[in-house]
Motif scaffolding. Structure first.
Motif, PDB file in Angstrom:
ATOM      1  N   GLY A  38     -29.974 -36.807 -14.321  1.00 12.95           N
ATOM      2  CA  GLY A  38     -29.795 -35.370 -14.245  1.00 12.95           C
ATOM      3  C   GLY A  38     -30.892 -34.597 -14.938  1.00 12.95           C
ATOM      4  N   THR A  39     -31.472 -33.632 -14.225  1.00 16.78           N
ATOM      5  CA  THR A  39     -32.431 -32.697 -14.801  1.00 16.78           C
ATOM      6  C   THR A  39     -32.027 -31.284 -14.385  1.00 16.78           C
ATOM      7  N   ARG A  62     -32.270 -29.949 -19.060  1.00 12.80           N
ATOM      8  CA  ARG A  62     -33.042 -31.166 -19.344  1.00 12.80           C
ATOM      9  C   ARG A  62     -34.324 -31.106 -18.514  1.00 12.80           C
ATOM     10  N   PRO A  63     -35.461 -30.872 -19.143  1.00 14.37           N
ATOM     11  CA  PRO A  63     -36.695 -30.603 -18.400  1.00 14.37           C
ATOM     12  C   PRO A  63     -37.306 -31.802 -17.688  1.00 14.37           C
ATOM     13  N   ARG A  64     -36.821 -32.994 -18.029  1.00 11.39           N
ATOM     14  CA  ARG A  64     -37.379 -34.218 -17.406  1.00 11.39           C
ATOM     15  C   ARG A  64     -36.429 -35.376 -17.638  1.00 11.39           C
ATOM     16  N   GLY A  65     -36.695 -36.471 -16.907  1.00  9.20           N
ATOM     17  CA  GLY A  65     -35.968 -37.702 -17.180  1.00  9.20           C
ATOM     18  C   GLY A  65     -36.561 -38.390 -18.394  1.00  9.20           C
ATOM     19  N   GLY A  66     -36.031 -39.570 -18.705  1.00  5.48           N
ATOM     20  CA  GLY A  66     -36.562 -40.315 -19.843  1.00  5.48           C
ATOM     21  C   GLY A  66     -35.772 -40.070 -21.109  1.00  5.48           C
ATOM     22  N   ASP A  67     -36.477 -40.054 -22.245  1.00  4.93           N
ATOM     23  CA  ASP A  67     -35.787 -39.941 -23.529  1.00  4.93           C
ATOM     24  C   ASP A  67     -35.392 -38.496 -23.830  1.00  4.93           C
TER      25      ASP A  67
END
Length: 253
Positions: A38-39, A62-67
């Motif tokens: 989810g972003t 959430r501006p991006r995936g990842g951490d």
């Protein structure tokens, strides 16, 4: 004693938002890029969803995936997205920020909670990546978030039942525990009975067949295992109704 169940649908489109409401869901977490966890959805997606449904909408910020360790540019972007959500009449937002050593970023989380007011704020599954869940629980409560979305620090909520049960007990009504990850019709009754939580989170989705007649056999745009190339992910009204009915029945036993 019967417990009132709240069902939140993680929706990846406006069509899924409409299906969530039709199925009887109480709240929507609106996301883009569900395959990345989810972003933040587009401005137009949030605006149209707000026009089409009356139930609560909480876009993920959430501006991006990842951490969940964000730099200043990303943090600025999150602030601007929260302001946009407020201007569009959203009921809340979903956030999650950590420090490099696996703790809740209390300072910046509280700043976003304050910025979001009077909207509500859910702290998402960044919680599941914290080093000490009991400390993270207390830290999130301090920031003013109203709930924590969690799988009990496991890949699925069923695996996380022991911690989920503890979190419900330790939260003691100070913050809601929203149980998510792998919540389906076949396990919702077990989760309700074993965790004691009152809030549950699911996509209730299926892949609907694309209307494309011509399909180029030489090119793949996706290539993700288990995801059909010509399938469109959408929340199913019937599945929302089924999960809500089973959860409500289990809460009354």
């Amino acid at each position: 004693m019967e417990k009132k169940i709240t069902l939140e649908i993680c929706a990846g489109s406006v069509a899924s938002c409409i299906a969530a409401e039709e199925g009887g869901a109480h709240r929507i977490e609106l996301c883009d890029n569900l395959l990345e966890g989810g972003t933040t959805p587009s401005y137009a997606t949030i605006a149209l969803a707000r026009e089409k449904v009356k139930i609560d909408i909480y876009p993920i910020i959430r501006p991006r995936g990842g951490d969940f360790l964000y730099d200043e540019l990303e943090f600025t972007l999150m602030q601007k997205d929260i302001k946009l959500c407020k201007s569009l009449g959203c009921n809340g937002v979903v956030i999650g920020l950590l420090t490099a050593d696996g703790k809740v970023d209390k300072v910046r989380t509280k700043a976003l909670v304050d910025l979001a007011w009077p909207m509500g704020v859910t702290f998402h599954r960044a919680f599941d990546m914290t080093e000490d869940p009991m400390q993270a629980l207390e830290d999130i409560i301090e920031t003013g978030c109203e709930r924590i979305l969690t799988s009990g620090q496991r890949n699925t909520a069923v695996e996380g039942i022991p911690l989920l049960k503890t979190l419900v007990e330790k939260s003691a009504g100070r913050i809601a525990i929203l149980v998510g990850s792998g919540v389906r019709a076949h396990n919702i009754a077990e989760l309700v009975k074993e965790t004691g939580a009152a809030e549950y989170h699911t996509t209730a989705k299926a892949y609907e067949e694309s209307g494309m007649v011509y399909r180029n056999p030489n090119v793949s745009m996706g290539g993700i295992p288990g995801v059909p190339e010509y399938g469109i992910s959408k929340t199913q009204v019937s599945e929302v109704k089924k999960i809500l009915t089973l959860a409500t029945e289990a809460a009354g036993n």
